[in-house]
Design a protein around this motif. Structure first.
Motif, PDB file in Angstrom:
ATOM      1  N   MET A   1       0.910  -1.282  -0.116  1.00  0.00           N
ATOM      2  CA  MET A   1      -0.055  -0.134  -0.018  1.00  0.00           C
ATOM      3  C   MET A   1       0.998   1.301  -0.108  1.00  0.00           C
ATOM      4  SD  MET A   1      -3.130  -1.185   0.104  1.00  0.00           S
ATOM      5  CE  MET A   1      -4.447  -0.290   0.919  1.00  0.00           C
ATOM      6  N   THR A  17     -12.233   8.611  -2.467  1.00  0.00           N
ATOM      7  CA  THR A  17     -12.839   7.184  -2.481  1.00  0.00           C
ATOM      8  C   THR A  17     -13.946   6.899  -3.463  1.00  0.00           C
ATOM      9  OG1 THR A  17     -12.190   6.840  -0.037  1.00  0.00           O
ATOM     10  CG2 THR A  17     -13.596   5.124  -0.854  1.00  0.00           C
ATOM     11  N   GLU A  26      -9.032  -0.087  -5.880  1.00  0.00           N
ATOM     12  CA  GLU A  26      -9.527  -0.328  -4.184  1.00  0.00           C
ATOM     13  C   GLU A  26      -8.628   0.744  -3.258  1.00  0.00           C
ATOM     14  OE1 GLU A  26      -9.140  -4.346  -2.877  1.00  0.00           O
ATOM     15  OE2 GLU A  26      -9.498  -4.981  -4.857  1.00  0.00           O
ATOM     16  N   THR A  27      -9.414   1.395  -2.400  1.00  0.00           N
ATOM     17  CA  THR A  27      -8.738   2.371  -1.295  1.00  0.00           C
ATOM     18  C   THR A  27      -8.850   1.801   0.137  1.00  0.00           C
ATOM     19  OG1 THR A  27     -10.854   3.437  -1.290  1.00  0.00           O
ATOM     20  CG2 THR A  27      -9.198   4.260  -2.717  1.00  0.00           C
ATOM     21  N   PHE A  28      -7.887   2.139   0.868  1.00  0.00           N
ATOM     22  CA  PHE A  28      -8.274   2.045   2.349  1.00  0.00           C
ATOM     23  C   PHE A  28      -7.847   3.183   2.997  1.00  0.00           C
ATOM     24  CE2 PHE A  28      -6.256   0.751   6.563  1.00  0.00           C
ATOM     25  CZ  PHE A  28      -7.494  -0.177   6.791  1.00  0.00           C
ATOM     26  N   MET A  30      -7.239   5.491   6.240  1.00  0.00           N
ATOM     27  CA  MET A  30      -6.398   5.397   7.727  1.00  0.00           C
ATOM     28  C   MET A  30      -6.523   6.594   8.353  1.00  0.00           C
ATOM     29  SD  MET A  30      -2.995   3.081   6.333  1.00  0.00           S
ATOM     30  CE  MET A  30      -2.711   2.754   8.124  1.00  0.00           C
TER      31      MET A  30
END
Length: 71
Positions: A1, A17, A26-28, A30
């Motif tokens: 990532m 997003t 795809e994203t994450f 944090m």
């Protein structure tokens, strides 16, 4: 990532997003919950991460949608 975006604006991460999801990236997110612990002050930045292989394309998508990126 790899980090794509860092911001204290609570609306920017969900917007970015949604844009990236629409392009199949795809994203994450944090630090989202850490920022809400401080209330609406927004002192702690939130980060949006993407896979390394998607980073270049994700940056281009955000730039095309006038989302400023540092660095």
């Amino acid at each position: 990532m790899k980090e794509l975006l860092r911001t204290t604006d609570p609306t920017l991460i969900p917007f970015a997003t949604a844009l990236l999801d629409g392009e199949g990236i795809e994203t994450f997110a944090m630090d989202v919950h850490m920022s809400t612990l401080e209330g609406s002050i927004g002192i702690l930045p939130q980060r949006l991460m993407v896979r390394r292989e998607d980073h270049f394309r994700a940056r281009a998508i955000l730039r095309d949608n006038n989302i400023g990126l540092d660095g």
